[in-house]
Design an enzyme around this catalytic site. Structure first.
Site, mmCIF file in Angstrom:
data_model
loop_
_atom_site.group_PDB
_atom_site.id
_atom_site.type_symbol
_atom_site.label_atom_id
_atom_site.label_comp_id
_atom_site.label_asym_id
_atom_site.label_seq_id
_atom_site.Cartn_x
_atom_site.Cartn_y
_atom_site.Cartn_z
ATOM 1 N N ASP A 11 0.848 -1.200 0.000
ATOM 2 C CA ASP A 11 0.000 0.000 0.000
ATOM 3 C C ASP A 11 0.884 1.251 0.000
ATOM 4 O OD1 ASP A 11 0.975 -0.360 2.611
ATOM 5 O OD2 ASP A 11 -0.844 0.415 3.558
ATOM 6 N N ASP A 16 6.905 1.188 2.123
ATOM 7 C CA ASP A 16 6.607 0.209 1.066
ATOM 8 C C ASP A 16 7.498 0.498 -0.141
ATOM 9 O OD1 ASP A 16 3.586 -0.964 1.849
ATOM 10 O OD2 ASP A 16 3.926 1.094 2.479
ATOM 11 N N ASN A 40 -2.439 2.712 3.516
ATOM 12 C CA ASN A 40 -1.873 4.033 3.792
ATOM 13 C C ASN A 40 -2.660 5.135 3.092
ATOM 14 O OD1 ASN A 40 0.287 3.358 5.484
ATOM 15 N ND2 ASN A 40 1.564 2.774 3.738
ATOM 16 N N THR A 128 2.910 -5.966 2.768
ATOM 17 C CA THR A 128 3.414 -4.866 3.592
ATOM 18 C C THR A 128 2.309 -3.832 3.823
ATOM 19 O OG1 THR A 128 4.243 -3.668 1.662
ATOM 20 C CG2 THR A 128 5.789 -5.172 2.745
ATOM 21 N N PHE A 170 -0.860 -0.534 12.629
ATOM 22 C CA PHE A 170 -1.743 -0.027 11.573
ATOM 23 C C PHE A 170 -2.271 -1.118 10.615
ATOM 24 C CE2 PHE A 170 -2.299 1.714 7.265
ATOM 25 C CZ PHE A 170 -3.302 2.642 7.497
ATOM 26 N N ASN A 171 -1.384 -1.922 10.015
ATOM 27 C CA ASN A 171 -1.831 -2.867 8.970
ATOM 28 C C ASN A 171 -2.860 -3.868 9.500
ATOM 29 O OD1 ASN A 171 -0.137 -1.725 7.078
ATOM 30 N ND2 ASN A 171 1.514 -3.214 7.385
ATOM 31 N N HIS A 244 9.771 0.113 8.558
ATOM 32 C CA HIS A 244 9.041 -1.150 8.738
ATOM 33 C C HIS A 244 9.153 -2.139 7.553
ATOM 34 C CE1 HIS A 244 6.940 0.893 12.045
ATOM 35 N NE2 HIS A 244 6.608 1.853 11.213
ATOM 36 N N ASP A 245 8.592 -1.722 6.418
ATOM 37 C CA ASP A 245 8.293 -2.697 5.354
ATOM 38 C C ASP A 245 9.509 -3.384 4.714
ATOM 39 O OD1 ASP A 245 5.637 -2.220 5.838
ATOM 40 O OD2 ASP A 245 5.368 -0.833 4.169
HETATM 41 C C1 BDR Z 1 2.849 -0.043 8.656
HETATM 42 O O1 BDR Z 1 1.829 0.921 8.446
HETATM 43 C C2 BDR Z 1 2.108 1.692 7.317
HETATM 44 O O2 BDR Z 1 1.885 3.032 7.554
HETATM 45 C C3 BDR Z 1 3.523 1.386 6.908
HETATM 46 O O3 BDR Z 1 3.646 1.412 5.505
HETATM 47 C C4 BDR Z 1 3.767 0.003 7.459
HETATM 48 O O4 BDR Z 1 3.402 -0.995 6.542
HETATM 49 C C5 BDR Z 1 3.532 0.256 9.971
HETATM 50 O O5 BDR Z 1 2.632 0.182 11.003
HETATM 51 CA CA CA Z 2 2.909 -0.485 4.218
#
Ligand code: BDR
Ligand code: CA
Length: 315
Positions: A11, A16, A40, A128, A170-171, A244-245
């Site tokens: 996303d 990402d 996102n 991701t 978040f994801n 993160h990703d």
């Molecule tokens: C995740 O949430 C998104 O904002 C980032 O791309 C990542 O995948 C982190 O919590």
């Molecule tokens: Ca992401």
């Protein structure tokens, strides 16, 4: 060299974008396709961003597919507060999509199913973003489970605080019903949650060091990180931001950079307070069967040397 065949389900999203760059650069990975999901930003934005990223790095041979524009059972929540309204806001010049590079006609869910079924060896799914496309693929064609070697995904917070609510990452928060389907799928899972991604911290020194690569993709990395860092610096009151990703891709390139434990994880789907919480039974107290390798440790130095080296190999 045998390459790991992956579908990158994302996303984009600043981090990402870095995951896409790392996967596209590595000679240990073959990206069969990129599938986009709402997260996102809206699907309209995430698919456009994927086209822009691959255009900028000169990898327009990668096919891109659009999937779900909303989570399975709840309304879409986006992360404009982190990634800007477009999902890929940066200060600096606009990124153009290459001429004739467009989204494929096939829906991402059908692409995932078709690709899993037609490959001679099981493949890796690398989500991701929210797990909507992956869960819908499993629901629509459960037999693909046999054709998936592993799902290595960014999501969840086991021992760590959440980043969208105190309980949730978040994801997983965005589509907890999709996450529940994935955690119960029986497919081998590797979770790159906040427990590890908050140990992959980017600071100004690293950003400046990457610029020494001197190529377009490394300057793009710097632009991405400069925008994306703003949110994290404010929220966490530090000068560093978690990347993160790309952990998902780094794991596939060199799993020895990471350490974790095979444990049971369940997702809270419905609670108003803890929706999207990933309950990680690290100590095995529930005696529930293990279903996921939860990664908690990373070799920070080796991660960033790998990323810097790979970004240099792009245009
Ligand atoms: C995740 O949430 C998104 O904002 C980032 O791309 C990542 O995948 C982190 O919590
Ligand atoms: Ca992401």
């Amino acid at each position: 060299m045998i390459k790991r065949k992956i579908i990158l389900d994302c996303d984009p999203g600043h981090d990402d974008a870095v995951a896409i760059m790392l996967a596209a650069a590595s000679d240990k990975i073959e990206i069969l396709g990129i599938t986009c999901v709402a997260g996102n930003a809206t699907l309209e934005n995430t698919k456009l961003n994927a086209l822009k990223i691959c255009s900028l790095i000169g990898k327009t041979n990668i096919p891109i597919f659009a999937g779900s524009n909303k989570p399975i059972n709840v309304d879409l929540v986006t992360a404009a507060h982190v990634h800007g309204k477009s999902g890929l806001d940066i200060e600096g010049s606009l990124i153009e999509v290459a001429d004739d590079y467009t989204i494929q006609d096939l829906n991402a869910v059908d692409y995932i199913i078709q690709t899993c079924l037609e490959q001679s060896e099981p493949i890796y799914l690398c989500p991701t973003g929210p797990l909507t496309n992956i869960a819908l693929s499993i629901e629509k064609e459960p037999s693909i489970k046999n054709n998936i070697k592993k799902i290595v995904f960014m999501g969840g917070a086991g021992m760590s605080l959440g980043n969208i609510t105190p309980a949730a990452e978040f994801n997983i928060y965005v589509d907890p019903h999709a996450a529940d389907i994935v955690f119960n799928s029986g497919i081998p899972l590797v979770m790159m949650g906040l427990d590890v991604t908050h140990k992959v911290m980017v600071n100004d020194e690293i950003i400046e060091d990457f610029k020494k690569n001197g190529n377009k993709s490394s300057y793009f990395f710097a632009d991405l990180m400069n925008f994306y860092s703003k949110f994290h610096r404010k929220l966490y009151e530090t000068s560093e931001s978690p990347l993160h990703d790309p952990c998902v891709i780094a794991y596939l390139i060199d799993p020895s950079l990471f350490k974790g434990k095979f444990v049971n994880v369940v997702v809270e789907k419905d609670s108003l307070i803890t929706r999207g919480e990933t309950v990680v039974d690290w100590l095995g107290v529930t005696k529930r069967e293990a279903n996921c390798t939860v990664i908690t440790e990373v070799d920070h130095k080796s991660f960033f040397s790998l990323l810097k080296k790979e970004l240099k190999s792009l245009n």
